[in-house]
Design a protein around this motif. Structure first.
Motif, mmCIF file in Angstrom:
data_model
loop_
_atom_site.group_PDB
_atom_site.id
_atom_site.type_symbol
_atom_site.label_atom_id
_atom_site.label_comp_id
_atom_site.label_asym_id
_atom_site.label_seq_id
_atom_site.Cartn_x
_atom_site.Cartn_y
_atom_site.Cartn_z
ATOM 1 N N LEU A 163 0.810 -1.215 0.000
ATOM 2 C CA LEU A 163 0.000 0.000 0.000
ATOM 3 C C LEU A 163 0.850 1.275 0.000
ATOM 4 O O LEU A 163 0.333 2.379 -0.129
ATOM 5 N N GLY A 164 2.167 1.112 0.195
ATOM 6 C CA GLY A 164 3.068 2.263 0.201
ATOM 7 C C GLY A 164 3.004 3.087 1.472
ATOM 8 O O GLY A 164 3.295 4.283 1.440
ATOM 9 N N VAL A 165 2.620 2.466 2.597
ATOM 10 C CA VAL A 165 2.490 3.222 3.850
ATOM 11 C C VAL A 165 3.425 2.710 4.951
ATOM 12 O O VAL A 165 3.374 3.197 6.074
ATOM 13 N N PHE A 166 4.291 1.763 4.634
ATOM 14 C CA PHE A 166 5.170 1.189 5.660
ATOM 15 C C PHE A 166 6.345 2.106 5.972
ATOM 16 O O PHE A 166 6.964 2.671 5.079
ATOM 17 N N LYS A 167 6.615 2.241 7.260
ATOM 18 C CA LYS A 167 7.820 2.907 7.755
ATOM 19 C C LYS A 167 8.324 2.079 8.918
ATOM 20 O O LYS A 167 7.534 1.596 9.732
ATOM 21 N N LYS A 168 9.632 1.923 9.024
ATOM 22 C CA LYS A 168 10.188 1.093 10.096
ATOM 23 C C LYS A 168 9.868 1.659 11.477
ATOM 24 O O LYS A 168 9.831 0.927 12.460
ATOM 25 N N GLU A 169 9.580 2.949 11.533
ATOM 26 C CA GLU A 169 9.230 3.580 12.808
ATOM 27 C C GLU A 169 7.888 3.072 13.354
ATOM 28 O O GLU A 169 7.562 3.286 14.514
ATOM 29 N N TYR A 170 7.093 2.410 12.517
ATOM 30 C CA TYR A 170 5.802 1.878 12.942
ATOM 31 C C TYR A 170 5.912 0.495 13.597
ATOM 32 O O TYR A 170 4.897 -0.105 13.927
ATOM 33 N N ALA A 171 7.118 -0.002 13.778
ATOM 34 C CA ALA A 171 7.321 -1.370 14.277
ATOM 35 C C ALA A 171 6.586 -1.634 15.596
ATOM 36 O O ALA A 171 5.955 -2.681 15.759
ATOM 37 N N ARG A 172 6.646 -0.704 16.526
ATOM 38 C CA ARG A 172 5.984 -0.903 17.821
ATOM 39 C C ARG A 172 4.468 -0.981 17.646
ATOM 40 O O ARG A 172 3.804 -1.832 18.229
ATOM 41 N N LEU A 212 -9.717 -2.214 14.844
ATOM 42 C CA LEU A 212 -10.153 -1.224 13.858
ATOM 43 C C LEU A 212 -9.391 0.090 14.024
ATOM 44 O O LEU A 212 -8.940 0.693 13.041
ATOM 45 N N ALA A 213 -9.214 0.518 15.269
ATOM 46 C CA ALA A 213 -8.472 1.761 15.530
ATOM 47 C C ALA A 213 -7.026 1.642 15.050
ATOM 48 O O ALA A 213 -6.493 2.557 14.406
ATOM 49 N N TYR A 214 -6.379 0.520 15.347
ATOM 50 C CA TYR A 214 -4.996 0.325 14.908
ATOM 51 C C TYR A 214 -4.908 0.210 13.393
ATOM 52 O O TYR A 214 -3.981 0.729 12.770
ATOM 53 N N SER A 215 -5.872 -0.481 12.773
ATOM 54 C CA SER A 215 -5.827 -0.619 11.318
ATOM 55 C C SER A 215 -6.007 0.744 10.645
ATOM 56 O O SER A 215 -5.431 0.996 9.585
ATOM 57 N N ASP A 216 -6.771 1.640 11.277
ATOM 58 C CA ASP A 216 -6.876 3.014 10.763
ATOM 59 C C ASP A 216 -5.517 3.703 10.825
ATOM 60 O O ASP A 216 -5.070 4.319 9.861
ATOM 61 N N ARG A 217 -4.867 3.625 11.975
ATOM 62 C CA ARG A 217 -3.568 4.297 12.159
ATOM 63 C C ARG A 217 -2.502 3.752 11.218
ATOM 64 O O ARG A 217 -1.611 4.487 10.784
ATOM 65 N N LEU A 218 -2.597 2.448 10.910
ATOM 66 C CA LEU A 218 -1.601 1.823 10.044
ATOM 67 C C LEU A 218 -2.007 1.871 8.568
ATOM 68 O O LEU A 218 -1.303 1.334 7.720
ATOM 69 N N CYS A 219 -3.127 2.539 8.279
ATOM 70 C CA CYS A 219 -3.641 2.689 6.909
ATOM 71 C C CYS A 219 -3.891 1.345 6.229
ATOM 72 O O CYS A 219 -3.545 1.139 5.069
ATOM 73 N N LEU A 220 -4.511 0.431 6.971
ATOM 74 C CA LEU A 220 -4.742 -0.919 6.457
ATOM 75 C C LEU A 220 -6.184 -1.172 6.033
ATOM 76 O O LEU A 220 -6.548 -2.312 5.765
ATOM 77 N N ASN A 221 -6.999 -0.152 6.000
ATOM 78 C CA ASN A 221 -8.376 -0.359 5.559
ATOM 79 C C ASN A 221 -8.776 0.770 4.609
ATOM 80 O O ASN A 221 -8.124 1.814 4.561
ATOM 81 N N PRO A 222 -9.836 0.568 3.849
ATOM 82 C CA PRO A 222 -10.220 1.574 2.852
ATOM 83 C C PRO A 222 -10.499 2.958 3.442
ATOM 84 O O PRO A 222 -10.153 3.969 2.840
#
Length: 125
Positions: free
Chosen positions: A30-39, A91-101
């Motif tokens: 999706l082009g939204v990954f950053k290593k800083e999101y690991a936690r 759902l809240a985490y998937s929003d923050r990680l841009c994993l849903n539409p």
């Protein structure tokens, strides 16, 4: 030949590690990954793994929605209550990680200049 374990026989840590790998792969696609999101990815994977395990427990209970109280009444099953809470947290985490539409539609498009056409015209005045 080695047996491939089914989903229900995975240990919690193996299940969580698999979710982390899948989440990172999805985020990269999706082009939204950053290593800083690991936690945050680790916390998300923990919640999803818990949800999956509790879903199996709920299924094994015959989808028992209510349990009897000591006073003779009934209340929502603790497993159901926990599943509901986990669902909201996931759902809240998937929003923050841009994993849903929904989250994807709220993320600014990286292709543009960062300003809308209207803002650009107003700026040129």
């Amino acid at each position: 030949m080695a047996e491939i374990p089914d989903e229900e026989s995975l240990s919690f840590q193996d299940r969580k590690d698999k979710i982390v790998r899948k989440t990172v792969t999805d985020m990269k696609k999706l082009g939204v990954f950053k290593k800083e999101y690991a936690r945050m990815i680790d916390m998300f994977a923990d919640l999803v793994a818990q949800y999956e395990l509790l879903s199996v427990k709920f299924k094994d209970s015959g989808f028992e929605v209510e349990v009897m109280t000591d006073q003779g009444g009934s209340k929502k099953s603790p497993v159901v209550a926990t599943l509901e809470t986990l669902r909201k947290d996931i759902l809240a985490y998937s929003d923050r990680l841009c994993l849903n539409p929904r989250a994807k539609s709220m993320t600014p498009d990286k292709k543009g200049s960062g300003t809308s056409r209207l803002a650009g015209k107003l700026k040129g005045r």
